[in-house]
Write an enzyme that holds these catalytic residues in place. Structure first.
Site: not given
Lengths: 311, 311
Positions: A103-105
């Site tokens: 998600g590369k949050r």
């Protein structure tokens, strides 16, 4: 990330299958069945994704330790797609696989806590404990600094199987625009990010010497992979860019330590679309995916001999 | 971002209300009704969030140009929460508001295209065009370089109302760990990121002189805000950190140009929890939110006199 490392050792395979579905990848018979039931709608497409994912998971779960669903492809189907993401995570875990949500949050404070609870933890609903997505690991972006990472560390400290992977040196060509810039003193931006990963993970090191704070380093940068392996001895790597993006087994060899551990290598497209590349009918997409996963395993084993010797 | 700027001018108010719900912020009567219908579940909590958001939107839509739902809080309720996000976006747009989805999304190539389609565009499902979330703008993280931004530019070029905001200098204390680092030559990381925003937006400049590629710059850094305003004359700013995080109207004044344009200032907690701070019963939360939004508008107008003179 203990479970991930145990599975890698058990299967002698440091592969993660990227579950990045698109309608183009999915054979006609699956799409037709889904559209017949739910229409040519986001719901119909999400049903096709889920069926496709389940059959891919079934086909590789005894030879591959982990899957990595990429949030973007699910969000592209709206909330119906996100429901499919949740079901995919749950299905893969039931089949014994370690799940890394890609998600590369990134955010700070209570917002990052919400992401942590969403993807790796639980949330309290007026006294009832609910699990929103329940993945094992999450990719995150460290541009905001420690305020964006610390909210995750609490969840990591409570469960040695949970992990995060912080973007360090990404696989794409333009990753040099920021990540390769040299700071005063000669350090690169990605080097600084790598050092921060070591520091963030300091209190979460497990029996294999690696912490629960990993780093994303692309297969397309073999020199930097090897440099970072030396420099970040406690940071486990998630390595994208093998296969379709051009990286091969020799390119990723430097990511591994003398015990054959230290990284997990992702392949998405080459496995999901193996039936097209092998020129077999769509009905055989799962067997084709398995064949490609086996080919990749052998390719990696040949470049990482220490892995095969792991007990 | 044309519509956003038009609304700011029309309402003489450069405010965006952050829709970052948590159960703590929501009055008891709304939660009780939602739990009675759906149980103490993710679905029940999502129903409470949606009702809360709708009443906040109703209370401010004639005085505030935009809302900014923060994805993390919705994802924390699983796919039920993400469904609530979609319904919130749609409701706010029906009430005439500009919607900035705060997702800080980032990836490359076809994956970033999927995020672009998910949040700002459409997706083709076997000949049928579907809209997954349909927001007007999206926050993004530029750590991956141009490969992470270019897939968004196509959508921007097709619709002058759409926009993105790239993280540049974030409001949190530890933003200095990476963003304030000086590169060889003396440039800061956030300065480099700001220059990239100007370049990425070059072909999308509209009638007010600003491009569709904005930047996130925190209210907590007034000197950098003013510096970046001078340096990035075509980059519109999204300014978090006003209110609860400590920034005031004087701190954000430097984000605006001589015409009173150039930025939109976010407030989340102070507006959503105004009923608690004002000590009024939970039933009056919407009126309390409106009162706080009006107070903020007057506060900003007092610091940006040119805005009030805009025709």
């Amino acid at each position: 990330m203990k479970k991930l490392m145990q599975q890698i050792i058990k299967l002698k395979n440091p592969t993660v299958v990227g579950l990045d579905p698109t309608l183009d990848y999915i054979p006609q018979h699956i799409k037709q069945a889904a559209f017949a039931e739910h229409g040519r709608t986001l719901k119909g497409a999400a049903a096709a994704y889920l069926e496709f994912n389940k059959r891919i998971i079934d086909a590789v779960c005894d030879i591959v330790p982990a899957v990595k669903p990429q949030c973007a492809y699910y969000e592209a189907l709206g909330w119906q797609g996100v429901k499919c993401l949740a079901k995919t995570i749950s299905y893969a875990q039931k089949r014994g696989m370690y799940v890394i949500t890609d998600g590369k949050r990134n955010d700070i404070g209570s917002t990052m806590q919400a992401y942590a609870a969403a993807h790796l933890g639980q949330i309290d609903v007026d006294g009832e404990t609910c699990t929103p997505f329940g993945a094992d690991a999450l990719t995150v972006n460290g541009y905001l600094g420690s305020d964006g990472i610390k909210p995750l560390l609490e969840i990591l400290s409570q469960d040695p199987d949970k992990g995060i992977f912080v973007l360090c040196k990404t696989s794409n060509p333009s990753s040099d625009e920021l990540q390769d810039q040299l700071l005063e003193g000669g350090e690169s931006v990605y080097g600084l990010m790598g050092d921060m990963c070591e520091r963030w993970g300091e209190d979460t090191r497990g029996e294999y010497g690696y912490s629960q704070v990993g780093a994303v380093v692309g297969a397309t940068w073999p020199a930097q992979l090897a440099e970072l392996r030396q420099r970040l001895p406690h940071t486990f790597f998630l390595v994208p860019g093998y296969g379709a993006q051009g990286g091969g087994a020799k390119d990723v060899a430097g990511a591994f330590d003398q015990n054959g551990l230290g990284a997990v290598v992702n392949s998405s497209r080459a496995i999901l679309t193996a039936w097209k590349k092998q020129g077999v009918p769509g009905e055989q997409f799962a067997q084709a995916a398995r064949a490609e996963a086996l080919r990749m395993r052998e390719d990696l084993r040949s470049a990482i001999p220490a892995l095969a010797e792991q007990a």
